[in-house]
Design a protein around this motif. Structure first.
Motif, PDB file in Angstrom:
ATOM      1  N   LYS A 200       0.837  -1.209   0.000  1.00 50.04           N
ATOM      2  CA  LYS A 200       0.000   0.000   0.000  1.00 50.04           C
ATOM      3  C   LYS A 200       0.867   1.252   0.000  1.00 50.04           C
ATOM      4  CE  LYS A 200      -3.922  -2.145   2.398  1.00 50.04           C
ATOM      5  NZ  LYS A 200      -4.647  -2.266   3.687  1.00 50.04           N
ATOM      6  N   GLU A 201       1.892   1.259   0.843  1.00 54.33           N
ATOM      7  CA  GLU A 201       2.809   2.407   0.908  1.00 54.33           C
ATOM      8  C   GLU A 201       3.457   2.669  -0.439  1.00 54.33           C
ATOM      9  OE1 GLU A 201       5.783   1.870   3.867  1.00 54.33           O
ATOM     10  OE2 GLU A 201       4.366   1.745   5.535  1.00 54.33           O
ATOM     11  N   TYR A 202       3.700   1.603  -1.195  1.00 53.40           N
ATOM     12  CA  TYR A 202       4.445   1.716  -2.446  1.00 53.40           C
ATOM     13  C   TYR A 202       3.550   1.904  -3.661  1.00 53.40           C
ATOM     14  CZ  TYR A 202       8.348   0.246   0.486  1.00 53.40           C
ATOM     15  OH  TYR A 202       9.300   0.161   1.473  1.00 53.40           O
ATOM     16  N   GLY A 203       2.321   2.331  -3.421  1.00 55.70           N
ATOM     17  CA  GLY A 203       1.506   2.835  -4.511  1.00 55.70           C
ATOM     18  C   GLY A 203       0.682   1.822  -5.266  1.00 55.70           C
ATOM     19  N   CYS A 204       0.520   0.608  -4.747  1.00 52.45           N
ATOM     20  CA  CYS A 204      -0.378  -0.328  -5.433  1.00 52.45           C
ATOM     21  C   CYS A 204      -1.803   0.211  -5.402  1.00 52.45           C
ATOM     22  CB  CYS A 204      -0.322  -1.700  -4.777  1.00 52.45           C
ATOM     23  SG  CYS A 204       1.175  -2.625  -5.170  1.00 52.45           S
ATOM     24  N   ASP A 205      -2.515   0.065  -6.488  1.00 52.53           N
ATOM     25  CA  ASP A 205      -3.881   0.580  -6.581  1.00 52.53           C
ATOM     26  C   ASP A 205      -4.866  -0.261  -5.789  1.00 52.53           C
ATOM     27  OD1 ASP A 205      -3.320   2.729  -8.539  1.00 52.53           O
ATOM     28  OD2 ASP A 205      -2.764   1.046  -9.803  1.00 52.53           O
ATOM     29  N   SER A 206      -4.538  -1.520  -5.574  1.00 53.27           N
ATOM     30  CA  SER A 206      -5.379  -2.408  -4.779  1.00 53.27           C
ATOM     31  C   SER A 206      -4.470  -3.387  -4.052  1.00 53.27           C
ATOM     32  CB  SER A 206      -6.360  -3.153  -5.682  1.00 53.27           C
ATOM     33  OG  SER A 206      -7.146  -4.061  -4.936  1.00 53.27           O
ATOM     34  N   VAL A 207      -4.743  -3.630  -2.768  1.00 53.19           N
ATOM     35  CA  VAL A 207      -4.001  -4.606  -1.982  1.00 53.19           C
ATOM     36  C   VAL A 207      -5.020  -5.435  -1.206  1.00 53.19           C
ATOM     37  CG1 VAL A 207      -2.305  -4.995  -0.157  1.00 53.19           C
ATOM     38  CG2 VAL A 207      -1.991  -3.093  -1.767  1.00 53.19           C
ATOM     39  N   TYR A 208      -4.914  -6.749  -1.286  1.00 51.11           N
ATOM     40  CA  TYR A 208      -5.870  -7.599  -0.587  1.00 51.11           C
ATOM     41  C   TYR A 208      -5.222  -8.947  -0.283  1.00 51.11           C
ATOM     42  CZ  TYR A 208      -6.614  -9.741  -5.204  1.00 51.11           C
ATOM     43  OH  TYR A 208      -6.451 -10.365  -6.412  1.00 51.11           O
ATOM     44  N   THR A 209      -5.886  -9.738   0.551  1.00 50.07           N
ATOM     45  CA  THR A 209      -5.426 -11.091   0.842  1.00 50.07           C
ATOM     46  C   THR A 209      -6.466 -12.088   0.341  1.00 50.07           C
ATOM     47  OG1 THR A 209      -6.413 -11.086   3.053  1.00 50.07           O
ATOM     48  CG2 THR A 209      -4.118 -10.362   2.862  1.00 50.07           C
ATOM     49  N   LYS A 210      -6.003 -13.289   0.037  1.00 49.68           N
ATOM     50  CA  LYS A 210      -6.879 -14.347  -0.464  1.00 49.68           C
ATOM     51  C   LYS A 210      -6.635 -15.601   0.357  1.00 49.68           C
ATOM     52  CE  LYS A 210      -9.775 -15.693  -3.788  1.00 49.68           C
ATOM     53  NZ  LYS A 210     -11.078 -15.082  -4.017  1.00 49.68           N
ATOM     54  N   ASP A 211      -7.666 -16.048   1.082  1.00 52.34           N
ATOM     55  CA  ASP A 211      -7.521 -17.212   1.946  1.00 52.34           C
ATOM     56  C   ASP A 211      -7.202 -18.467   1.140  1.00 52.34           C
ATOM     57  OD1 ASP A 211      -8.063 -15.695   4.173  1.00 52.34           O
ATOM     58  OD2 ASP A 211     -10.178 -16.249   4.264  1.00 52.34           O
ATOM     59  N   LEU A 212      -6.430 -19.362   1.758  1.00 52.65           N
ATOM     60  CA  LEU A 212      -6.115 -20.647   1.149  1.00 52.65           C
ATOM     61  C   LEU A 212      -7.067 -21.715   1.663  1.00 52.65           C
ATOM     62  CD1 LEU A 212      -2.203 -20.633   1.292  1.00 52.65           C
ATOM     63  CD2 LEU A 212      -3.735 -19.652  -0.437  1.00 52.65           C
TER      64      LEU A 212
END
Length: 529
Positions: A200-212
């Motif tokens: 997020k700090e490095y400018g990604c437009d979207s950040v999320y997690t995906k459960d395994l």
């Protein structure tokens, strides 16, 4: 030549009646012939396939060698294991070896036996039963690659932003987490949130997690959306696995694989104020050490949903050098475009870095790149040139151990080469490369949905600016766009109607907004519930 261990009962499988409707696990030696069946894995030059009674009868009429190694495979658990030589006898006692290849074993285990595998100092690949994909067409961005690149000063500026001190700081942060093994909550509660925060700090437009499906530790994903081709379903990818071995507290996993995670995070930092024509994903795929679980889930989801992945850079154990400071890169010859992407990395390393690359003619399957190969995607494996470090999968895998992660300058050059490869392939928009003292024009951008079926796009501008707002679907289809609007310095907002150009309400799903100024473009995603 592979040696196959086949019990008398397994041999008899070849002679059963066609009336029973059983399925069989087979190892087929002819890769061309194997494509006619349900191939679930390729190991070295062998294809592992599930065939039914009728297909088995047909296979017997062919001239290609094959062996039936098990019956009713979908009810069972299999791993391909790449063992240290001294562990082979121990592994054979931990389950049933049903096929033995030159450098690996195909092992069947029960649920009770499976857990003991995770304490081994070996690479594991959990066999999934969905079919491999062959003969994907070469992606257009790979077709369009220039076979003889020239030094681009804008790309050199970006590559030179990669810093060794940053990479060292990431490794230190990751190895200070008590244990990143997926059986501990520290991975889910500390490692994954920290990686997400950095993206997020490095400018990604979207950040999320995906459960395994099998473990609590999720994949963590950051997306930098392309400006010319703003889609979430066609992209380049760089990543590595954050989990590590042994299954203990503490463990450190500096080389395996804080080195890879640190590298893709540093590439994300260098790209913070850059724009690209194509979308780039940054992915920490978890549970690599227990069977490539996270990367397989990512690649399988991408394939089922018709994602076009243009190229994957997988970074795993890249910080140990000994006599030679070479970097080894492997590609899969049967995947169209894989060779071209590999040779682009080689050229970028030569043009923009001090890195010496050796291209591996083998096709090792012992890391996350293999999950993408299974689905026919272009992917490169990056690894140490010589026999891997002597302390991996032990508590001694720490930063600056001479037998482990002993060369962060080498890691830095690999990250530079990866950054340059993405700049060339994802098409860096040259005037967007970061300057030494960037003047941020648009900042603190956020999206808030209100009760009037609009979204409020809130932002600050540093100077008077003309902006245009565009709304896209997840697949990159333009739904509506504003006129050019003028904004004064300070806090501002724009109300974007959640409707198409034809005033149709938006369906539920993921969308993204592109904010375009005179000399910059910014994207941000939102979900319409």
């Amino acid at each position: 030549m592979a040696k196959f261990i086949i019990t008398i009962s397994v041999c008899l499988l070849c002679f059963v009646s066609i009336a029973s409707g059983n399925e069989y696990l087979t190892v087929i030696e002819d890769s061309k012939e194997a494509k006619n069946y349900h191939v679930i894995e390729q190991v070295e030059n062998h294809s592992i396939a599930i065939v039914n009674e009728e297909e088995l009868a047909v296979l017997k009429t062919k001239k290609c060698p094959f062996s039936v190694v098990d019956k009713s495979p979908r009810e069972k658990i299999y791993y391909v294991i790449y063992p240290e030589e001294e562990l082979i006898d121990k592994i054979k006692a931990m389950g049933t070896v049903i096929a033995e290849f030159d450098e690996s074993l195909l092992l069947r285990v029960t649920k009770a036996e499976e857990d003991a595998l995770f304490d081994l100092r070996s690479s594991l690949n959990l066999i999934e039963f969905d079919a491999m994909i062959f003969d994907r067409p070469m992606p257009k961005p790979i077709k369009d690659l220039n076979s003889n690149i020239s030094n681009n000063p804008e790309i050199q500026k970006v590559a030179d932003l990669i810093r060794e001190d940053s990479i060292r700081s990431y490794v230190k942060q990751l190895q200070e987490i008590p244990s990143r093994h997926v059986s501990y909550k520290y991975n889910e509660d500390e490692a994954v949130p920290w990686i997400a925060k950095k993206l997020k700090e490095y400018g990604c437009d979207s950040v999320y997690t995906k459960d395994l499906s099998r473990y609590n530790a999720p994949n963590v994903i950051g997306i930098k959306i392309g400006t010319k081709y703003p889609t979430l379903k066609k992209y380049f990818l760089i990543g590595g696995h954050p989990d590590c071995m042994p299954r203990s507290n503490p463990n450190y996993g500096a080389d395996d694989n804080a080195s890879g995670v640190a590298s893709f995070l540093e590439v994300a930092r260098a790209f913070k104020n850059c724009s690209f024509e194509h979308t780039i994903y940054f992915v920490g795929y978890n549970a690599e050490e227990v069977g490539l679980v996270g990367s397989n889930q990512f690649a399988s989801h991408a394939s089922r949903n018709n994602h076009e992945i243009y190229g994957v850079i997988n970074l795993d154990m890249i910080g140990h050098t000994d006599k030679y400071e070479y970097h080894l890169v492997s590609y899969k010859r049967s995947i169209k475009g894989c060779r071209e992407f590999c040779y682009l990395f080689n050229e970028c390393a030569d043009k923009y870095t001090k890195l010496q690359v050796k291209i591996d003619t083998q096709e090792p399957g012992s890391s996350d790149h293999a999950s993408f190969w299974r689905k026919g995607y272009i992917a490169l494996k990056h690894r140490e040139y010589e026999k891997c470090n002597g302390v991996y999968h032990t508590k001694n895998d720490v930063l600056d151990n001479r037998r482990g992660l002993n060369n962060t300058a080498h890691v830095t050059e690999i990250a530079k080469a990866a950054a340059a490869t993405l700049c060339e392939s994802a098409k860096l928009i040259e005037n967007s490369a970061i300057k030494s003292n960037p003047k941020i024009i648009l900042q603190d951008i956020s999206i808030v949905k209100n009760s009037n079926n609009n979204v409020a796009i809130k932002f600050n501008v540093r100077k008077k600016q003309t902006l245009q707002f565009k709304l896209f679907t997840f697949k990159g289809k333009l739904l509506r766009e504003s006129i050019q609007l003028s904004y004064s310095e300070g806090a501002n907002q724009y109300l974007l109607p959640l409707k198409t150009k034809n005033s149709m309400p938006l369906a539920k799903g993921i969308y993204f907004v592109q904010v375009q100024g005179t000399d910059f473009t910014k994207q941000i995603t939102f979900t319409n519930y």
